[in-house]
Write an enzyme that holds these catalytic residues in place. Structure first.
Site, PDB file in Angstrom:
ATOM      1  CD  GLU A 195     -14.135 -10.050  -4.830  1.00  0.00           C
ATOM      2  OE1 GLU A 195     -14.432  -8.995  -4.243  1.00  0.00           O
ATOM      3  OE2 GLU A 195     -14.988 -10.875  -5.238  1.00  0.00           O
ATOM      4  CD  GLU A 255      -3.133   0.638   2.195  1.00  0.00           C
ATOM      5  OE1 GLU A 255      -4.226   0.154   1.835  1.00  0.00           O
ATOM      6  OE2 GLU A 255      -2.850   0.875   3.381  1.00  0.00           O
ATOM      7  CE  LYS A 300     -10.490  -8.244   8.286  1.00  0.00           C
ATOM      8  NZ  LYS A 300      -9.724  -7.818   7.092  1.00  0.00           N
ATOM      9  CB  SER A 356      -5.410   0.582  -1.272  1.00  0.00           C
ATOM     10  OG  SER A 356      -4.430  -0.422  -1.408  1.00  0.00           O
ATOM     11  CD  GLU A 393      -2.783   0.888  -4.327  1.00  0.00           C
ATOM     12  OE1 GLU A 393      -3.765   0.886  -5.087  1.00  0.00           O
ATOM     13  OE2 GLU A 393      -2.741   0.232  -3.254  1.00  0.00           O
ATOM     14  CD  GLU A 441     -11.442  -9.142   3.955  1.00  0.00           C
ATOM     15  OE1 GLU A 441     -11.163  -7.957   3.701  1.00  0.00           O
ATOM     16  OE2 GLU A 441     -10.902  -9.801   4.879  1.00  0.00           O
TER      17      GLU A 441
END
Length: 584
Positions: free
Chosen positions: A370, A283, A362, A323, A286, A365
């Protein structure tokens, strides 16, 4: 000087600030007044009528949670009249509550059960077939379960959803005896606009809203001898797990947590703090690229799955600012299966990753389509801090008397920067330490970036790096997101980097952490106490910057090549897309 008034409660004379409620005055005097609907600064509606008191000179009983004191007021909380009223109301509440205490996750800290025991309530109404019984209405997702049979209609979850999450997904459906809490017409929670922050679970005084229990899934993985089960745990878990075993709020039980996981039979113990250090490398790189190119700024962090659900649902036009990094949980899972498995000589297909998280989001998630690499799911099962505690108890492990254990996996080694990911502002602080070092070629004079710490809903800071001002902001509690989005869109101040956390206080106050009853929350700030445990770990760490982690350095040298490489993007980055509300 604050104006004070004198009050007498149960023959105890005290002084309290003018404008205080009777309940607040009683708390100061050490007098416990029963309550169920009251949640300080969240739900103060006087609906349960359990906090009634007698006030000298007044004919009727008054609700202590909303009635304010005045000078010379004389109050009694324990008269026969008060007790009869409390008992009658508790009997009515008990009559509409389904008792399955042995299987309820709130058995050991249920606020209703505490009061039923205290007042020796008989469940006359609930056990009498002459009284009608409520229809059982459930709403089940990967992260959360609503069960109306346990609901006492206190309204605390509704208030928390509005005032902490800012989504207003929950409300009362129907009227009278048929009333139940849920999204409109009990639509599926999954696409109701819920972000799975879990503030409703923390607010609920009983077990009407809870996390989806996945303990049996983990037990099945551990019992299958063909599996090589690796566990990872988030930074915030170590600052809260001990509370489930009677430790003070904010006790760091990291060593005992590792020991308990070892006794549970996990083949390998890793730590998400390592994944957090890797997140900073990705990150941070990035951010430097975007800052240099002045493109898609501000960069918005992507660690909080509740926040990700929020932006996908309510601000999809801002997704390009996110991000592309996966969260530390998913990064760690991907590395365990696609890097670590090879190092330890285990077939990646046999590796199963279990996460211990402070967050119910979570779970959702980990199940996102993906979140896999070449057909291998990053994470197989997620347990909350509470579920881990229940699993430890199920195995009769004497947690408090365990000898501290230190795992030897390279993916369990971390820096102070990795551990403060569990606190609001921690991701930003960790990132700035490394970004500054990369761009300036030297460390910050003070690694403690105190401007990004604290529990204010929105915090700001400006650092000068290579002669340029870098404006950063921190937002925690999704109710504060719209204000931040307005600031960004209005362009009054150009932000370069913004950290978002769905939960107020960050992960230490996540929806999967131990639940603190309202009568304790009245007097302390759980967020501050748990955060201190993580800041103390950071302050005492030998290495406090992610780029200093020798095992992270080895990871890039031997496998990923460099932060932001093609391989790093393939394993550790992802994409997000707009979510529709009520689409089914």
């Amino acid at each position: 000087m604050e104006n004070m008034v004198k009050v007498r409660i149960n023959d105890i004379d005290i002084e309290v600030p003018a404008g205080s409620t009777i309940l607040e005055a009683a708390n100061k005097a050490g007098i416990d007044i029963p309550r169920l609907c009251f949640l300080k600064e969240i739900n103060e509606t006087s609906s349960c009528r359990l906090c009634v008191v007698e006030i000298e000179g007044l004919r009727t009983l008054k609700n202590s949670c909303t009635v304010k004191v005045n000078d010379g007021m004389v109050v009694r909380t324990n008269t026969e009249r008060v007790r009869k009223a409390v008992v009658a109301n508790l009997e009515l509440i008990a009559g509409s509550h389904k008792f399955e205490c042995w299987k309820c996750p709130r058995e050991h800290n249920c606020e209703l059960l505490r009061l039923l025991r205290k007042y020796n309530i008989e469940n006359k109404i609930g056990e009498d077939d002459n009284f009608s019984k409520k229809e059982v209405i459930t709403n089940i997702t990967d992260s959360l379960v609503i069960d109306s049979s346990k609901c006492i209609l206190c309204g605390r979850c509704i208030a928390a959803c509005e005032k902490l999450a800012g989504t207003g997904v929950l409300n009362y459906n129907y009227r009278g005896f048929k009333t139940f809490v849920g999204p409109a017409l009990n639509h599926d929670m999954e696409d109701s606009g819920c972000i799975y922050c879990g503030k409703c679970i923390q607010a609920c005084p009983v077990g009407a809203i809870k996390e989806k229990d996945d303990i049996d899934k983990v037990e099945a993985l551990l019992n299958n001898k063909d599996n090589y089960v690796v566990v990872q745990m988030a930074p915030a878990v170590r600052a809260a797990l001990g509370e489930e075993f009677g430790n003070k709020i904010g006790t760091n039980t990291e060593g005992k947590m590792y020991a308990a996981l070892n006794k549970l039979g996990f083949k390998d113990i890793t730590d998400v703090n390592f994944g957090a250090d890797v997140t900073i490398m990705e990150e941070g790189t990035e951010f430097i690229q975007r800052f240099t190119e002045n493109k898609n700024l501000p960069l918005m962090t992507s660690c909080s799955p509740g926040w990700i659900r929020y932006i996908e649902t309510y601000y999809p036009e801002m997704i390009d600012n996110l991000s592309s990094c996966k969260s530390p949980q998913q990064i760690q899972g991907a590395l365990i299966k696609n890097y670590y498995a090879d190092k330890i000589g285990v077939d990646p297909k046999k590796v199963k990753v279990v996460s211990i998280m402070p967050c119910i989001a979570k779970k959702s998630e980990a199940n996102r389509p993906e979140m896999e690499v070449d057909g291998l799911r990053d994470v197989d099962v997620v347990l909350t801090t509470r579920e881990l505690a229940r699993m430890i108890k199920r195995h009769d492990i004497d947690f408090n008397n365990l000898e501290d254990y230190v795992p030897n996996s390279p993916l369990a080694q971390y820096t102070g920067a990795g551990v403060i990911f569990g606190v609001t502002g921690g991701v930003m602080e960790a990132a700035l330490r490394t970004v500054y070092h990369i761009l300036e070629g030297k460390d910050l004079e003070d690694l403690n970036i105190t401007a990004v710490r604290g529990v204010e809903g929105i915090k700001e800071a400006t650092l000068t790096i290579c002669g340029k001002e870098v404006n950063v902001a921190i937002v925690h509690g999704s109710v504060n997101v719209p204000k931040m989005m307005d600031l960004i869109k209005n362009g009054e101040k150009k932000y370069h980097f913004v950290e978002f956390m769905a939960c107020t206080g960050g992960c230490v106050n996540g929806g999967g952490q131990p639940i603190v009853p309202s009568f304790i929350r009245d007097n302390i700030d759980v967020r501050v106490l748990r955060a201190k445990a993580l800041y103390d770990i950071d302050a005492n760490a030998k290495l406090r910057q992610s780029h200093e982690n020798p095992y992270v350095i080895e990871l890039y040298k031997d496998f990923l090549e460099k932060p932001g490489s093609h391989k790093a993007h393939h394993l550790l980055h992802t994409t997000y897309k707009k979510k529709e509300i009520y689409s089914k």
